[in-house]
Design a protein around this motif. Structure first.
Motif, PDB file in Angstrom:
ATOM      1  N   THR A 182      41.338  47.248  42.830  1.00 24.14           N
ATOM      2  CA  THR A 182      40.209  47.965  42.242  1.00 24.14           C
ATOM      3  C   THR A 182      38.889  47.482  42.819  1.00 24.14           C
ATOM      4  O   THR A 182      38.018  48.281  43.172  1.00 24.14           O
ATOM      5  CB  THR A 182      40.187  47.771  40.713  1.00 24.14           C
ATOM      6  N   ARG A 183      38.712  46.168  42.899  1.00 25.95           N
ATOM      7  CA  ARG A 183      37.492  45.564  43.439  1.00 25.95           C
ATOM      8  C   ARG A 183      37.863  44.275  44.133  1.00 25.95           C
ATOM      9  O   ARG A 183      38.931  43.703  43.906  1.00 25.95           O
ATOM     10  CB  ARG A 183      36.473  45.258  42.331  1.00 25.95           C
ATOM     11  N   SER A 184      36.928  43.784  44.929  1.00 26.52           N
ATOM     12  CA  SER A 184      37.111  42.457  45.513  1.00 26.52           C
ATOM     13  C   SER A 184      36.829  41.406  44.437  1.00 26.52           C
ATOM     14  O   SER A 184      36.214  41.694  43.396  1.00 26.52           O
ATOM     15  CB  SER A 184      36.153  42.250  46.692  1.00 26.52           C
ATOM     16  N   ALA A 185      37.256  40.171  44.679  1.00 24.49           N
ATOM     17  CA  ALA A 185      37.062  39.103  43.705  1.00 24.49           C
ATOM     18  C   ALA A 185      35.580  38.861  43.440  1.00 24.49           C
ATOM     19  O   ALA A 185      35.162  38.684  42.288  1.00 24.49           O
ATOM     20  CB  ALA A 185      37.746  37.822  44.190  1.00 24.49           C
ATOM     21  N   VAL A 186      34.769  38.873  44.490  1.00 30.03           N
ATOM     22  CA  VAL A 186      33.331  38.618  44.331  1.00 30.03           C
ATOM     23  C   VAL A 186      32.674  39.737  43.540  1.00 30.03           C
ATOM     24  O   VAL A 186      31.883  39.492  42.613  1.00 30.03           O
ATOM     25  CB  VAL A 186      32.664  38.456  45.705  1.00 30.03           C
ATOM     26  N   GLU A 187      32.990  40.980  43.888  1.00 29.30           N
ATOM     27  CA  GLU A 187      32.401  42.122  43.195  1.00 29.30           C
ATOM     28  C   GLU A 187      32.802  42.121  41.729  1.00 29.30           C
ATOM     29  O   GLU A 187      31.969  42.367  40.837  1.00 29.30           O
ATOM     30  CB  GLU A 187      32.857  43.419  43.859  1.00 29.30           C
ATOM     31  N   SER A 188      34.074  41.821  41.450  1.00 34.07           N
ATOM     32  CA  SER A 188      34.549  41.799  40.072  1.00 34.07           C
ATOM     33  C   SER A 188      33.852  40.700  39.275  1.00 34.07           C
ATOM     34  O   SER A 188      33.439  40.908  38.132  1.00 34.07           O
ATOM     35  CB  SER A 188      36.066  41.570  40.046  1.00 34.07           C
ATOM     36  N   ALA A 189      33.705  39.521  39.884  1.00 30.92           N
ATOM     37  CA  ALA A 189      33.023  38.410  39.204  1.00 30.92           C
ATOM     38  C   ALA A 189      31.568  38.755  38.910  1.00 30.92           C
ATOM     39  O   ALA A 189      31.054  38.455  37.826  1.00 30.92           O
ATOM     40  CB  ALA A 189      33.116  37.141  40.043  1.00 30.92           C
ATOM     41  N   MET A 190      30.888  39.398  39.861  1.00 30.43           N
ATOM     42  CA  MET A 190      29.489  39.765  39.668  1.00 30.43           C
ATOM     43  C   MET A 190      29.327  40.763  38.513  1.00 30.43           C
ATOM     44  O   MET A 190      28.319  40.754  37.805  1.00 30.43           O
ATOM     45  CB  MET A 190      28.928  40.363  40.954  1.00 30.43           C
ATOM     46  N   ILE A 191      30.324  41.597  38.324  1.00 26.85           N
ATOM     47  CA  ILE A 191      30.255  42.600  37.258  1.00 26.85           C
ATOM     48  C   ILE A 191      30.553  41.976  35.896  1.00 26.85           C
ATOM     49  O   ILE A 191      29.851  42.225  34.909  1.00 26.85           O
ATOM     50  CB  ILE A 191      31.234  43.756  37.544  1.00 26.85           C
TER      51      ILE A 191
END
Length: 286
Positions: free
Chosen positions: A112-121
């Motif tokens: 669904t998302r990359s780890a960094v993008e998911s963490a930022m969200i």
């Protein structure tokens, strides 16, 4: 001496159910409201037809971890009920790491998302969620635990015998959970000097000049104290009879109790008889 009874070691079944209900109702309601908002957003601003079920599935996927973890958080807080800021920060950090890791793992595994993008969200969202859960515990459930445990551990009184002194058929707690500044601590009841009403709270004086605070009525506090050691001398004052130094007579009739610490408290006219049963009026009077 009474057997040690900690007010928080006894956990009423009703409170455990209330913790689960708070999680289910709170997060379930939040997900439904969020789904309604998304559906309305789709109806007003999106070219596609609104899809409430799809929105609900999305909301559940995003927040289901909180519905599951919140009762575990409450249980952990019950086992370590120190209400200090450091304790909340430590537990909040653990919750945040666990929930964000779970959410990031789901996003990565499902592409669904990359780890960094998911963490930022999810980090800012889950920080807010942690704050809500801990606040709910501190403001609502902790007070319920204290009040229910106090009521449950307070002894039922038998009918007063001929000498007028109440007898108990159960032990009294030897400690009580109180607040001091931003922290909470246990206060040994046998060290308690006096209790003074203070609006929605009561002030408990033991060692030092700074009082401990407890959100409870005077009647509820009196029910926790062994009647052989504590007496109510005023609608706003309860004293430990062993802490009384003398009774100061006043020409106006408004007598005072002087405690060994030097603190002086008024004696209510209708409470003078309560002191007579301990013979302190005759033994300590000026």
């Amino acid at each position: 001496m009474a057997n040690p009874i900690s007010l928080f070691n006894y956990v009423p079944l009703g409170l455990q159910r209330r913790e689960i209900s708070a999680s289910v109702v709170g997060w379930g309601g939040y997900m439904v409201v969020l789904s309604c908002y998304c559906t309305l957003y789709q109806a007003l601003l999106m070219p596609t037809p609104p899809d409430f079920i799809g929105s609900l599935v999305w909301a559940v996927r995003e927040w289901i971890v909180w519905l599951l973890i919140t009762p575990l958080v409450f249980k952990s807080l019950r086992r370590n009920i120190n209400g200090s800021l450091a304790n909340y920060l430590r537990l909040g950090s653990i919750i945040l790491v666990a929930t964000v890791s779970f959410r990031v793992s789901v996003d990565v595994l499902t592409d669904t998302r990359s780890a960094v993008e998911s963490a930022m969200i999810f980090v800012p969202r889950y920080i807010a969620a942690v704050a809500v859960v801990l606040s709910l515990w501190h403001i609502y459930l902790l007070k319920s635990l204290t009040a229910q445990a106090s009521t449950s551990s307070a002894p039922a009184l038998l009918e007063s015998p001929a000498d007028g002194k109440p007898e108990s058929k159960a032990t009294y707690p030897s400690v009580i959970l109180v607040s001091k500044g931003n922290d909470q601590c246990l206060l040994q009841i046998n060290k308690l000097e006096c209790v003074v009403a203070a609006r929605n709270y009561v002030e408990l004086f033991a060692d030092g000049d700074q009082p401990y605070l407890l959100r409870m009525t005077m009647s509820d506090v009196q029910a926790l104290l062994p009647p052989a050691d504590f007496v109510r001398i005023h609608r706003s004052h309860i004293v430990n009879i062993h802490a009384i130094e003398r009774i100061k007579r006043q020409s106006s009739g408004n007598d005072l109790v002087r405690l060994r610490s030097g603190r002086e408290l008024n004696i209510g006219r209708k409470f003078k008889e309560a002191l007579d049963q301990f013979d302190v009026m005759r033994a300590c009077s000026d």
